[in-house]
Design a protein around this motif. Structure first.
Motif, PDB file in Angstrom:
ATOM      1  N   ALA A   1       0.831  -1.202   0.000  1.00  0.00           N
ATOM      2  CA  ALA A   1       0.000   0.000   0.000  1.00  0.00           C
ATOM      3  C   ALA A   1       0.868   1.256   0.000  1.00  0.00           C
ATOM      4  N   VAL A   2       1.947   1.246   0.769  1.00  0.00           N
ATOM      5  CA  VAL A   2       2.883   2.372   0.768  1.00  0.00           C
ATOM      6  C   VAL A   2       3.501   2.558  -0.612  1.00  0.00           C
ATOM      7  N   LEU A   3       3.858   1.455  -1.255  1.00  0.00           N
ATOM      8  CA  LEU A   3       4.443   1.514  -2.595  1.00  0.00           C
ATOM      9  C   LEU A   3       3.447   2.123  -3.579  1.00  0.00           C
ATOM     10  N   TRP A   4       2.188   1.727  -3.477  1.00  0.00           N
ATOM     11  CA  TRP A   4       1.161   2.278  -4.366  1.00  0.00           C
ATOM     12  C   TRP A   4       0.970   3.773  -4.104  1.00  0.00           C
ATOM     13  N   TRP A   5       0.924   4.161  -2.836  1.00  0.00           N
ATOM     14  CA  TRP A   5       0.752   5.575  -2.492  1.00  0.00           C
ATOM     15  C   TRP A   5       1.919   6.409  -3.021  1.00  0.00           C
ATOM     16  N   ARG A   6       3.121   5.891  -2.902  1.00  0.00           N
ATOM     17  CA  ARG A   6       4.288   6.609  -3.410  1.00  0.00           C
ATOM     18  C   ARG A   6       4.266   6.697  -4.936  1.00  0.00           C
ATOM     19  N   LEU A   7       3.818   5.642  -5.591  1.00  0.00           N
ATOM     20  CA  LEU A   7       3.767   5.646  -7.053  1.00  0.00           C
ATOM     21  C   LEU A   7       2.810   6.703  -7.577  1.00  0.00           C
ATOM     22  N   LEU A   8       1.691   6.859  -6.909  1.00  0.00           N
ATOM     23  CA  LEU A   8       0.655   7.757  -7.411  1.00  0.00           C
ATOM     24  C   LEU A   8       0.853   9.200  -6.993  1.00  0.00           C
ATOM     25  N   ARG A   9       1.858   9.468  -6.160  1.00  0.00           N
ATOM     26  CA  ARG A   9       2.124  10.856  -5.765  1.00  0.00           C
ATOM     27  C   ARG A   9       2.744  11.612  -6.931  1.00  0.00           C
ATOM     28  N   PRO A  10       2.229  12.792  -7.287  1.00  0.00           N
ATOM     29  CA  PRO A  10       2.791  13.556  -8.403  1.00  0.00           C
ATOM     30  C   PRO A  10       4.234  13.974  -8.208  1.00  0.00           C
ATOM     31  N   ASP A  11       4.654  14.106  -6.959  1.00  0.00           N
ATOM     32  CA  ASP A  11       6.017  14.580  -6.696  1.00  0.00           C
ATOM     33  C   ASP A  11       6.996  13.436  -6.453  1.00  0.00           C
ATOM     34  N   THR A  12       6.622  12.200  -6.845  1.00  0.00           N
ATOM     35  CA  THR A  12       7.517  11.065  -6.659  1.00  0.00           C
ATOM     36  C   THR A  12       8.805  11.293  -7.433  1.00  0.00           C
ATOM     37  N   PRO A  13       9.969  11.311  -6.772  1.00  0.00           N
ATOM     38  CA  PRO A  13      11.213  11.635  -7.456  1.00  0.00           C
ATOM     39  C   PRO A  13      11.633  10.613  -8.489  1.00  0.00           C
ATOM     40  N   ASP A  14      11.147   9.364  -8.362  1.00  0.00           N
ATOM     41  CA  ASP A  14      11.544   8.325  -9.309  1.00  0.00           C
ATOM     42  C   ASP A  14      10.893   8.494 -10.669  1.00  0.00           C
ATOM     43  N   LEU A  15       9.870   9.371 -10.742  1.00  0.00           N
ATOM     44  CA  LEU A  15       9.097   9.492 -11.965  1.00  0.00           C
ATOM     45  C   LEU A  15       9.168  10.908 -12.493  1.00  0.00           C
ATOM     46  N   ASP A  16       9.005  11.026 -13.778  1.00  0.00           N
ATOM     47  CA  ASP A  16       8.996  12.331 -14.424  1.00  0.00           C
ATOM     48  C   ASP A  16       7.568  12.848 -14.467  1.00  0.00           C
ATOM     49  N   GLY A  17       7.039  13.217 -13.315  1.00  0.00           N
ATOM     50  CA  GLY A  17       5.670  13.688 -13.249  1.00  0.00           C
ATOM     51  C   GLY A  17       4.691  12.535 -13.150  1.00  0.00           C
ATOM     52  N   ALA A  18       3.451  12.886 -12.826  1.00  0.00           N
ATOM     53  CA  ALA A  18       2.463  11.850 -12.576  1.00  0.00           C
ATOM     54  C   ALA A  18       2.101  11.061 -13.828  1.00  0.00           C
ATOM     55  N   GLN A  19       2.120  11.704 -14.990  1.00  0.00           N
ATOM     56  CA  GLN A  19       1.650  11.028 -16.186  1.00  0.00           C
ATOM     57  C   GLN A  19       2.515   9.832 -16.560  1.00  0.00           C
ATOM     58  N   THR A  20       3.800   9.879 -16.236  1.00  0.00           N
ATOM     59  CA  THR A  20       4.661   8.771 -16.625  1.00  0.00           C
ATOM     60  C   THR A  20       4.379   7.510 -15.828  1.00  0.00           C
TER      61      THR A  20
ATOM     62  N   ILE B   1      -0.043  -0.942 -13.935  1.00  0.00           N
ATOM     63  CA  ILE B   1      -0.609  -2.233 -14.332  1.00  0.00           C
ATOM     64  C   ILE B   1      -0.379  -3.263 -13.238  1.00  0.00           C
ATOM     65  N   SER B   2       0.841  -3.341 -12.748  1.00  0.00           N
ATOM     66  CA  SER B   2       1.221  -4.427 -11.843  1.00  0.00           C
ATOM     67  C   SER B   2       0.902  -4.148 -10.376  1.00  0.00           C
ATOM     68  N   LEU B   3       0.990  -2.903  -9.949  1.00  0.00           N
ATOM     69  CA  LEU B   3       0.890  -2.637  -8.511  1.00  0.00           C
ATOM     70  C   LEU B   3      -0.493  -2.932  -7.933  1.00  0.00           C
ATOM     71  N   PRO B   4      -1.612  -2.616  -8.624  1.00  0.00           N
ATOM     72  CA  PRO B   4      -2.908  -3.030  -8.060  1.00  0.00           C
ATOM     73  C   PRO B   4      -3.013  -4.539  -7.860  1.00  0.00           C
ATOM     74  N   LEU B   5      -2.412  -5.314  -8.749  1.00  0.00           N
ATOM     75  CA  LEU B   5      -2.432  -6.775  -8.600  1.00  0.00           C
ATOM     76  C   LEU B   5      -1.565  -7.225  -7.435  1.00  0.00           C
ATOM     77  N   ILE B   6      -0.465  -6.512  -7.189  1.00  0.00           N
ATOM     78  CA  ILE B   6       0.378  -6.834  -6.031  1.00  0.00           C
ATOM     79  C   ILE B   6      -0.378  -6.549  -4.739  1.00  0.00           C
TER      80      ILE B   6
END
Length: 523
Positions: A47-66, A111-116
């Motif tokens: 759940a923490v991983l999903w919350w971090r993934l969906l945060r717009p300011d997640t540093p691992d991602l280039d914005g929320a759309q990616t 795709i994968s995280l909701p299944l996890i």
């Protein structure tokens, strides 16, 4: 976050090893408590991983759309049809077996995280359920350990970004589930449960072998097993080696879903498995096949997938009708729910075969909804079987409303959700899949898919028919003619606690589909 993802894999496996190493006189309740704590930690971590993934300011991602699943083009031949490049989050990528060009490459996306998260939830609920309700055969410590190994294998499959790594995690699940069915299955029919377990393992090994051959052909054409590289540079061509690879991979994954006529292992496996085994088999393991088609088949072999898509859609539609007709003839509640899974996975296969934004969104949504609803149905079927010592509808009798009103009411709720009643989770996936069949990808024969859409729609009517028949046959009737068993106790506290999250999620996903659909963006 990559450390957290690796922990989600390592912690259940380590806990399973510890359980097996404990003294033989360790109590079953201690094992169930350990399993509940460990699987609960995995649920929180996912759940923490999903919350971090969906945060717009997640540093691992280039914005929320990616972080989203983007439907884009791989050339002029396949406009707006396929999942685009993988934007992996919590990624780990290191060389593992250089001589074979195999990498230890993990990562997740929407795709994968909701299944996890679904996997972590169902394993946690199964361990929680085992605190009070265990198979009569006993040996709960070993059962819990195997459930944790299954959790590691499934999460690894959903997070693998290397084809060989995907195959290895795919296989990790096989032996534990075989043992769960063979050892803790129906204690009234030892020969039957052994036969069901053997059929399951043989069919799955057959499918896995075909899938691995397909992966090797992909490597021969592309020179890599890495899904990120293959997503950016897919194997072109709809004939020759690419087509053979697509057929092998599709058949291998169809065994696991399963699609008609490769579904023969499923009814017996469900009928003979213990309750927690049936829940994980339907709620999680079947998703490995459909996930593989979306993650591997479509983006890696787009042209070849377009070639076989009408055939995949045809077999999926046959699965819908065949599963529904089989349900109408069943007299065993667990076998009926098992055949209903054949029909529902047929809808998912049809959605994938449309290669359209709507169809893929419907398949992804139906994957999650089916896991939640069918998990609840098998929990209820197990409770009914425990109270009557059989799952045969003729022996159970009627008037369940009068004898076990809470369980009867929940069974009605789950059946209505599974038949696709608007406002509950089962509705949106099937609706989007039928819409996707109405507007398939531009390269696919629209007339063929329109015919399949109409037939699948008739399958949805049959689905309503057999679930309403089940409700009438089991719940209704004269209580005077069907007296309550002296040992029939209505909903217990542990059952209420275990099933409540599935009931809540069924309602939430039915009333608020953007909970998932907002994170599957199409372009």
């Amino acid at each position: 976050m990559s450390v957290l993802l690796i922990a989600l894999l390592a912690i259940p496996a380590l806990a399973a090893a510890i359980l097996w190493a404990l003294p033989a006189d360790t109590g079953d309740r201690v094992a169930a408590i350990v399993g509940s704590i460990v699987s609960g930690l995995v649920l929180v971590g996912s759940a923490v991983l999903w919350w971090r993934l969906l945060r717009p300011d997640t540093p691992d991602l280039d914005g929320a759309q990616t972080a989203n699943v983007v439907i884009s083009s791989y050339g002029n031949d396949l406009p707006r049809t396929l999942p685009g490049k993988i934007h992996a989050f919590a990624e780990t990528d290191s060389s593992w077996i250089p001589s074979l060009d195999v990498r230890f490459h993990l990562g997740v996306d929407t795709i994968s995280l909701p299944l996890i998260v679904l996997t972590a939830l169902l394993v946690f609920l199964c361990c929680l359920y085992s605190l009070r309700i265990t198979p009569r055969i006993g040996r709960t410590r070993s059962l819990i350990a195997l459930l944790l190994v299954i959790e590691t294998g499934v999460i690894g499959t959903f997070s693998a970004l290397d084809l060989v790594l995907f195959f290895l995690f795919f296989e990790v699940v096989l032996i534990p589930m075989w043992l769960v069915i063979d050892i803790w299955g129906d204690d009234h029919d030892p020969a039957g449960r052994r036969r069901a377990a053997t059929t399951f393992v043989l069919m799955t090994v057959f499918g896995s072998a075909l899938m691995l051959l397909g992966f090797l052909l992909v490597h021969r054409q592309a020179g890599t097993f890495d899904l990120e590289v293959l997503g950016s540079n897919p194997v072109a061509g709809g004939h020759g080696i690419a087509l053979i690879a697509a057929i092998l991979i599709a058949v291998g994954l169809a065994v696991k879903m399963p699609l008609w006529p490769l579904h023969i292992w499923l009814p017996d496996a469900h009928a003979k498995a213990p309750t927690v085994g049936s829940v994980l088999l339907a709620g999680v393991l079947l998703k490995l096949g459909s996930y593989g088609m979306i993650r591997i088949l479509l983006p890696v072999l787009p042209d070849a997938t377009a070639t076989i898509a009408p055939y995949l859609a045809g077999f999926s539609t046959v699965a819908i009708i065949a599963g529904s007709l089989a349900c109408l003839a069943q007299t065993d509640v667990k076998r009926l729910i098992a055949y209903s899974s054949v029909g529902h996975m047929g809808f998912i296969g049809l959605g994938i075969a449309t290669m359209s934004p709507e169809g893929l969104a419907g398949a992804l949504y139906a994957n999650i909804a089916h896991g939640i609803i069918t998990g609840l149905l098998f929990f209820l079927a197990g409770a009914i079987k425990d109270r009557h010592d059989t799952s045969d509808l003729r022996a159970i009798g009627r008037a369940l409303y009068a004898r076990l009103p809470r369980i009867g009411g929940l069974l009605t709720f789950a059946c209505l959700a599974s038949l696709g009643l608007p406002g509950l989770a089962g509705f949106w996936g099937e609706m989007l899949i039928l819409l996707g069949a109405y507007h398939p990808a531009d390269v696919l024969p629209r007339t063929t898919f329109l015919v399949l859409m109409v037939i699948a729609g008739l399958g949805a009517v049959l689905t309503a028919a057999y679930f309403l028949k089940l409700i009438r046959q089991l719940n209704q009737g004269d209580p005077a003619e069907n007296p309550a068993s002296a040992f029939a106790v209505d909903l217990s506290r542990i059952e209420l606690i275990t099933w409540a999250p599935l009931v809540v999620l069924t309602v939430v996903l039915g009333l608020w589909p953007p909970f998932l659909l907002d994170y599957w963006t199409f372009a």
